[in-house]
Design a protein around this motif. Structure first.
Motif, PDB file in Angstrom:
ATOM      1  N   ILE A 199       0.830  -1.203   0.000  1.00  0.00           N
ATOM      2  CA  ILE A 199       0.000   0.000   0.000  1.00  0.00           C
ATOM      3  C   ILE A 199       0.863   1.251   0.000  1.00  0.00           C
ATOM      4  N   ILE A 200       1.925   1.264   0.792  1.00  0.00           N
ATOM      5  CA  ILE A 200       2.823   2.426   0.838  1.00  0.00           C
ATOM      6  C   ILE A 200       3.481   2.641  -0.519  1.00  0.00           C
ATOM      7  N   THR A 201       3.921   1.564  -1.151  1.00  0.00           N
ATOM      8  CA  THR A 201       4.537   1.680  -2.472  1.00  0.00           C
ATOM      9  C   THR A 201       3.527   2.163  -3.493  1.00  0.00           C
ATOM     10  N   PHE A 202       2.294   1.670  -3.429  1.00  0.00           N
ATOM     11  CA  PHE A 202       1.248   2.093  -4.358  1.00  0.00           C
ATOM     12  C   PHE A 202       0.940   3.581  -4.189  1.00  0.00           C
ATOM     13  N   ILE A 203       0.879   4.042  -2.954  1.00  0.00           N
ATOM     14  CA  ILE A 203       0.657   5.472  -2.712  1.00  0.00           C
ATOM     15  C   ILE A 203       1.807   6.284  -3.302  1.00  0.00           C
ATOM     16  N   GLY A 204       3.023   5.785  -3.166  1.00  0.00           N
ATOM     17  CA  GLY A 204       4.180   6.460  -3.759  1.00  0.00           C
ATOM     18  C   GLY A 204       4.098   6.534  -5.269  1.00  0.00           C
ATOM     19  N   VAL A 205       3.617   5.466  -5.898  1.00  0.00           N
ATOM     20  CA  VAL A 205       3.465   5.466  -7.352  1.00  0.00           C
ATOM     21  C   VAL A 205       2.429   6.509  -7.769  1.00  0.00           C
ATOM     22  N   VAL A 206       1.308   6.573  -7.055  1.00  0.00           N
ATOM     23  CA  VAL A 206       0.260   7.543  -7.390  1.00  0.00           C
ATOM     24  C   VAL A 206       0.767   8.971  -7.207  1.00  0.00           C
ATOM     25  N   VAL A 207       1.455   9.222  -6.108  1.00  0.00           N
ATOM     26  CA  VAL A 207       2.025  10.561  -5.876  1.00  0.00           C
ATOM     27  C   VAL A 207       3.043  10.892  -6.970  1.00  0.00           C
ATOM     28  N   GLY A 208       3.846   9.911  -7.344  1.00  0.00           N
ATOM     29  CA  GLY A 208       4.833  10.126  -8.404  1.00  0.00           C
ATOM     30  C   GLY A 208       4.199  10.390  -9.755  1.00  0.00           C
ATOM     31  N   LEU A 209       3.121   9.669 -10.070  1.00  0.00           N
ATOM     32  CA  LEU A 209       2.420   9.912 -11.336  1.00  0.00           C
ATOM     33  C   LEU A 209       1.877  11.330 -11.409  1.00  0.00           C
ATOM     34  N   ILE A 210       1.273  11.761 -10.329  1.00  0.00           N
ATOM     35  CA  ILE A 210       0.729  13.120 -10.288  1.00  0.00           C
ATOM     36  C   ILE A 210       1.858  14.149 -10.374  1.00  0.00           C
ATOM     37  N   SER A 211       2.937  13.910  -9.647  1.00  0.00           N
ATOM     38  CA  SER A 211       4.070  14.839  -9.677  1.00  0.00           C
ATOM     39  C   SER A 211       4.743  14.880 -11.043  1.00  0.00           C
ATOM     40  N   GLY A 212       4.863  13.719 -11.684  1.00  0.00           N
ATOM     41  CA  GLY A 212       5.466  13.672 -13.008  1.00  0.00           C
ATOM     42  C   GLY A 212       4.663  14.449 -14.033  1.00  0.00           C
ATOM     43  N   TYR A 213       3.349  14.291 -13.988  1.00  0.00           N
ATOM     44  CA  TYR A 213       2.519  15.040 -14.928  1.00  0.00           C
ATOM     45  C   TYR A 213       2.558  16.536 -14.615  1.00  0.00           C
ATOM     46  N   ALA A 214       2.541  16.878 -13.331  1.00  0.00           N
ATOM     47  CA  ALA A 214       2.619  18.292 -12.953  1.00  0.00           C
ATOM     48  C   ALA A 214       3.941  18.897 -13.425  1.00  0.00           C
ATOM     49  N   TYR A 215       5.015  18.144 -13.323  1.00  0.00           N
ATOM     50  CA  TYR A 215       6.310  18.636 -13.805  1.00  0.00           C
ATOM     51  C   TYR A 215       6.255  18.892 -15.310  1.00  0.00           C
ATOM     52  N   TYR A 216       5.670  17.948 -16.049  1.00  0.00           N
ATOM     53  CA  TYR A 216       5.529  18.140 -17.498  1.00  0.00           C
ATOM     54  C   TYR A 216       4.679  19.375 -17.791  1.00  0.00           C
ATOM     55  N   HIS A 217       3.575  19.507 -17.096  1.00  0.00           N
ATOM     56  CA  HIS A 217       2.634  20.587 -17.392  1.00  0.00           C
ATOM     57  C   HIS A 217       3.201  21.965 -17.054  1.00  0.00           C
ATOM     58  N   TYR A 218       3.835  22.103 -15.903  1.00  0.00           N
ATOM     59  CA  TYR A 218       4.289  23.414 -15.456  1.00  0.00           C
ATOM     60  C   TYR A 218       5.712  23.754 -15.880  1.00  0.00           C
ATOM     61  N   ILE A 219       6.572  22.775 -16.033  1.00  0.00           N
ATOM     62  CA  ILE A 219       7.963  23.047 -16.388  1.00  0.00           C
ATOM     63  C   ILE A 219       8.255  22.533 -17.785  1.00  0.00           C
TER      64      ILE A 219
END
Length: 67
Positions: free
Chosen positions: A7-27
C-alpha cells in the motif's frame, strides 16, 4: 512484502504519477529535445517509478528502525 508495504509503495506510485505530470505541465521542455519531459506519458511514468522507489525506501527505513 506484506500488505502495508504494498500500500505504501502504491501510494508512492500515485504521488509520483501526479508529480510527473505536474512537472511536465508546469515546467516541461519547450524545444521537444528532452527525452523525459518532452511527452506527458514519459514524464508521468518516470515520476511514478521514482515515487514508488522513494516510498518503498522510506518504508524500508522505518521498518529497519523499529527492529
Amino acid at each position: 512484502m506484506n500488505k502495508r508495504e504494498i500500500i505504501i509503495t502504491f501510494i508512492g506510485v500515485v504521488v509520483g504519477l501526479i508529480s510527473g505530470y505536474a512537472y511536465y505541465h508546469y515546467i516541461g521542455c519547450v524545444s521537444g529535445t528532452c527525452s523525459i519531459t518532452s511527452k506527458p506519458l514519459n514524464s508521468t511514468l518516470y515520476g511514478g517509478v521514482l515515487g514508488g522507489l522513494l516510498f518503498n525506501m522510506i518504508g524500508d527505513f522505518f521498518k529497519k528502525k523499529k527492529s
